[in-house]
Motif scaffolding. Structure first.
Motif, PDB file in Angstrom:
ATOM      1  N   GLN A   1     -28.371 -46.506 -15.000  1.00 13.13           N
ATOM      2  CA  GLN A   1     -27.610 -45.765 -13.990  1.00 13.13           C
ATOM      3  C   GLN A   1     -28.250 -44.413 -13.677  1.00 13.13           C
ATOM      4  O   GLN A   1     -27.575 -43.509 -13.200  1.00 13.13           O
ATOM      5  N   ILE A   2     -29.535 -44.302 -13.917  1.00 11.84           N
ATOM      6  CA  ILE A   2     -30.215 -43.016 -13.750  1.00 11.84           C
ATOM      7  C   ILE A   2     -30.021 -42.456 -12.350  1.00 11.84           C
ATOM      8  O   ILE A   2     -29.765 -41.265 -12.171  1.00 11.84           O
ATOM      9  N   ARG A   3     -30.109 -43.298 -11.335  1.00 10.80           N
ATOM     10  CA  ARG A   3     -29.987 -42.820  -9.950  1.00 10.80           C
ATOM     11  C   ARG A   3     -28.674 -42.078  -9.734  1.00 10.80           C
ATOM     12  O   ARG A   3     -28.624 -41.092  -9.007  1.00 10.80           O
ATOM     13  N   ASP A   4     -27.605 -42.561 -10.357  1.00 15.69           N
ATOM     14  CA  ASP A   4     -26.285 -41.949 -10.159  1.00 15.69           C
ATOM     15  C   ASP A   4     -26.027 -40.774 -11.100  1.00 15.69           C
ATOM     16  O   ASP A   4     -25.200 -39.905 -10.797  1.00 15.69           O
ATOM     17  N   LEU A   5     -26.729 -40.725 -12.218  1.00 14.00           N
ATOM     18  CA  LEU A   5     -26.415 -39.725 -13.236  1.00 14.00           C
ATOM     19  C   LEU A   5     -27.330 -38.509 -13.209  1.00 14.00           C
ATOM     20  O   LEU A   5     -27.004 -37.480 -13.798  1.00 14.00           O
ATOM     21  N   ILE A   6     -28.467 -38.611 -12.545  1.00 10.74           N
ATOM     22  CA  ILE A   6     -29.433 -37.516 -12.572  1.00 10.74           C
ATOM     23  C   ILE A   6     -28.879 -36.302 -11.820  1.00 10.74           C
ATOM     24  O   ILE A   6     -28.257 -36.440 -10.760  1.00 10.74           O
ATOM     25  N   LEU A   7     -29.078 -35.126 -12.377  1.00 11.94           N
ATOM     26  CA  LEU A   7     -28.603 -33.888 -11.766  1.00 11.94           C
ATOM     27  C   LEU A   7     -29.784 -33.001 -11.384  1.00 11.94           C
ATOM     28  O   LEU A   7     -30.817 -33.023 -12.054  1.00 11.94           O
ATOM     29  N   PRO A   8     -29.655 -32.229 -10.308  1.00  7.94           N
ATOM     30  CA  PRO A   8     -28.447 -32.115  -9.462  1.00  7.94           C
ATOM     31  C   PRO A   8     -28.212 -33.315  -8.544  1.00  7.94           C
ATOM     32  O   PRO A   8     -27.121 -33.524  -8.065  1.00  7.94           O
ATOM     33  N   ASP A   9     -29.252 -34.112  -8.311  1.00  6.40           N
ATOM     34  CA  ASP A   9     -29.141 -35.337  -7.534  1.00  6.40           C
ATOM     35  C   ASP A   9     -30.430 -36.130  -7.737  1.00  6.40           C
ATOM     36  O   ASP A   9     -31.368 -35.676  -8.389  1.00  6.40           O
ATOM     37  N   TYR A  10     -30.454 -37.324  -7.183  1.00  2.00           N
ATOM     38  CA  TYR A  10     -31.591 -38.223  -7.383  1.00  2.00           C
ATOM     39  C   TYR A  10     -32.906 -37.626  -6.892  1.00  2.00           C
ATOM     40  O   TYR A  10     -33.984 -37.996  -7.367  1.00  2.00           O
ATOM     41  N   TYR A  11     -32.847 -36.667  -5.978  1.00  2.00           N
ATOM     42  CA  TYR A  11     -34.071 -36.102  -5.388  1.00  2.00           C
ATOM     43  C   TYR A  11     -34.763 -35.110  -6.320  1.00  2.00           C
ATOM     44  O   TYR A  11     -35.762 -34.509  -5.942  1.00  2.00           O
ATOM     45  N   LEU A  12     -34.246 -34.972  -7.563  1.00  2.00           N
ATOM     46  CA  LEU A  12     -34.964 -34.186  -8.570  1.00  2.00           C
ATOM     47  C   LEU A  12     -36.373 -34.753  -8.777  1.00  2.00           C
ATOM     48  O   LEU A  12     -37.321 -34.005  -9.030  1.00  2.00           O
ATOM     49  N   PHE A  13     -36.506 -36.075  -8.640  1.00  2.00           N
ATOM     50  CA  PHE A  13     -37.814 -36.710  -8.832  1.00  2.00           C
ATOM     51  C   PHE A  13     -38.777 -36.313  -7.715  1.00  2.00           C
ATOM     52  O   PHE A  13     -39.970 -36.130  -7.938  1.00  2.00           O
ATOM     53  N   TRP A  14     -38.242 -36.169  -6.514  1.00  2.00           N
ATOM     54  CA  TRP A  14     -39.073 -35.667  -5.409  1.00  2.00           C
ATOM     55  C   TRP A  14     -39.447 -34.206  -5.665  1.00  2.00           C
ATOM     56  O   TRP A  14     -40.603 -33.810  -5.460  1.00  2.00           O
TER      57      TRP A  14
END
Length: 570
Positions: free
Chosen positions: A109-122
């Motif tokens: 569920q990483i996409r939903d749990l990553i903070l502050p949002d999924y775009y941290l990877f970007w």
């Protein structure tokens, strides 16, 4: 006059579409008129679902746009690297560890749990590659805008790396967002979100919000100085309306348009219920009303609701439209539906499309909390009626009034255009330029104070008054933190007492802060000359010649290079 340059960090930028793109796009379009040159940092390849290629035409042709792709895939192997960004922001390591453990336990569920949002990877991708396309000397100012909130992660780290002033633009509230489903005080995701938000807000030099209530919320909750937080609302671009037909004929059916997205608690359910009740009472003829909804991810669910309420025949869902097409559709409406949603927090929300609705000068049926910013604005401008989201009786009453006005061809809004012009995008961009100008002046004045204090430290070191120099260094670092120049001075002090290794460590920390700094390169060149490391000494001396404009220092370096070159000759 040469324009000052500001880096605009915005994931949501053309060809990415949706309502959130307009604010940044229009700032970029008009900033040059007010003395600022925007340099845009945005996404390249992206999985973002909305695309509007027509908006690319509005970007001035020679504006520099840097595009960094989103990572092609998310793997657990790079998760730790991305989470390190949060480790550099959140001081409460106990809570952070608890959050990290939850991530590990729910890997699917990483996409939903990553903070502050999924775009941290970007954001991580940007920070890894930014030095290959841009350096600190390319801009005078940093501006980041959300959502996504990860845009501000980039702004934070670039401010820390480059020591540049940073403006944090919040199009919506963050931890206090009305659509935040995890806002309970004991929720670890909420706690980490607040910690991230607080650190970034305190680090930013200026904070922008879009409504007076939001501004006050930030001042009160995070105890921010009032002069730090500014309001720049969303708005409309007059050029977008120049080609719209202003002489439309009377619609054959009373047409109500909702031009925007439905999501979470922002739904059309109570509005559809009010329409159903009017038809059931015989007050509104079903054959004479038409509802038009633009694209939403869950169109099927609203069609299903309409079907249950026997309204399917009058509801048209048109899918996602390019911006110009969406305005043309709204322009053909008899009335415009604006849904904000229920709840106290929604009192602070101005949906972006509100201001384009105002410019269209058609009656607005707004569903938002009574006493909120939307309610107050609509009352002040007399451009429609606001009803509490759940007040179907009030919705019925106003909808019926508009239906009767339409029936007698007397449906109109009398708000003078002059009262709406304060929300024109060019006027709003001028406000942004004013904030940029204020911050540039403050930063210049601070730099003068900073430079003067550093000059006093250097004078004390020159006369070997090290104890007084260290007192001023403590004062300097309390105010401004450690920078390349201070590391250089600390290295010189260490050299003066023959602590060679300590001096090298300080100089290397300085180079890590600013690899192009000629003074630190000079000091490292001299230090390695003392240590007999000719190769490293030459490397740093060459850097001095590359980056220095100091004729005297360059002359000294050239002499040193000649001597060292003689030493290493075979």
């Amino acid at each position: 006059m040469k324009r000052k340059r500001v880096l605009i960090i915005s994931h949501i930028f053309p060809p990415v579409g949706g309502s959130g793109v307009q604010r940044t796009l229009k700032f970029v379009k008009y900033l040059r008129e007010f003395g600022w040159e925007p340099v845009v940092l945005t996404v390249g390849k992206t999985g973002y679902p909305l695309q509007d290629y027509s908006l690319l035409k509005e970007i001035p042709k020679d504006i520099k746009v840097i595009r960094v792709d989103e990572p092609s895939e998310l793997s657990l192997s790079n998760l730790k690297e991305n989470l390190t960004l949060l480790d550099g922001i959140v001081d409460d390591k106990i809570k952070l560890k608890k959050y990290f453990n939850l991530i590990k336990e729910n890997k699917n569920q990483i996409r939903d749990l990553i903070l502050p949002d999924y775009y941290l990877f970007w954001a991580n991708n940007v920070l890894e590659h930014i030095s290959t396309v841009l350096d600190s000397g390319s801009v005078e100012m940093i501006y980041s805008t959300s959502g996504p909130f990860s845009d501000h992660i980039i702004g934070y780290y670039l401010k820390m790396r480059w020591c540049k002033p940073w403006i944090m633009d919040l199009r919506d509230e963050w931890s206090n967002n009305p659509y935040n489903i995890s806002d309970k005080k004991d929720n670890i995701f909420y706690q980490i979100t607040v910690l991230i938000e607080e650190r970034l807000l305190r680090t930013a030099d200026k904070v922008l919000t879009t409504t007076p209530v939001t501004r006050q919320n930030y001042i009160d909750f995070f105890r921010l100085p009032e002069e730090k937080v500014h309001i720049i609302t969303n708005g409309y671009d007059e050029e977008d309306f120049n080609s719209l037909n202003s002489n439309l004929t009377h619609n054959e059916r009373f047409t109500v348009v909702h031009n925007g997205l439905f999501y979470l608690i922002r739904t059309p359910v109570t509005f559809l219920q009010a329409v159903h009740r009017l038809i059931s009472k015989g007050l509104l003829e079903k054959e004479k009303i038409k509802l038009v909804f633009s694209w939403s991810e869950n169109d099927k669910s609203w069609i299903e609701v309409a079907h249950k309420l026997e309204l399917k025949d009058i509801l048209e869902t048109v899918g996602y439209l390019e911006h110009k097409e969406s305005l043309e559709m709204a322009n053909r409406a008899d009335a415009l539906l604006l849904i904000v949603g229920p709840g106290r927090k929604n009192k602070a929300v101005y949906p972006a499309k509100l201001f384009e609705y105002l410019r269209l000068r058609k009656p607005i049926i707004a569903l938002s909390p009574n006493g909120g910013v939307v309610d107050n604005l609509i009352r002040d401008l007399e451009c429609g009626i606001n009803c509490d989201f759940d007040d179907t009786e009030a919705i019925e009453k106003y909808l019926y009034e508009l239906y009767l006005q339409w029936s007698s061809s007397n449906i109109r809004v009398s708000t003078p255009l002059e009262e709406i012009k304060v929300y024109e995008r060019k006027c709003l961009t001028k406000k942004l330029a004013n904030v940029l100008d204020i911050l540039a002046k403050e930063y210049q004045e601070e730099n003068l104070s900073k430079t003067f204090l550093r000059f006093k430290i250097e004078e004390l070191v020159e006369v070997n008054n090290i104890s007084e120099a260290k007192k001023l260094i403590n004062e300097y670092t309390r105010k401004y933190g450690f920078d390349a120049e201070i590391f250089s001075i600390l290295g010189i002090i260490s050299l003066s007492v023959k602590k060679i290794q300590e001096a090298e460590n300080y100089f290397l920390m300085g180079i890590n802060e600013d690899k192009n700094n000629p003074h630190i390169n000079f000091n490292l060149g001299y230090l390695y000359e003392l240590k007999g490391n000719v190769e490293k000494s030459l490397q740093h001396y060459q850097n001095v010649l590359k980056f220095s404009e100091d004729v005297e220092m360059n002359s000294e370096v050239e002499s040193a290079i000649r001597l060292l070159t003689e030493i290493i000759k075979p």
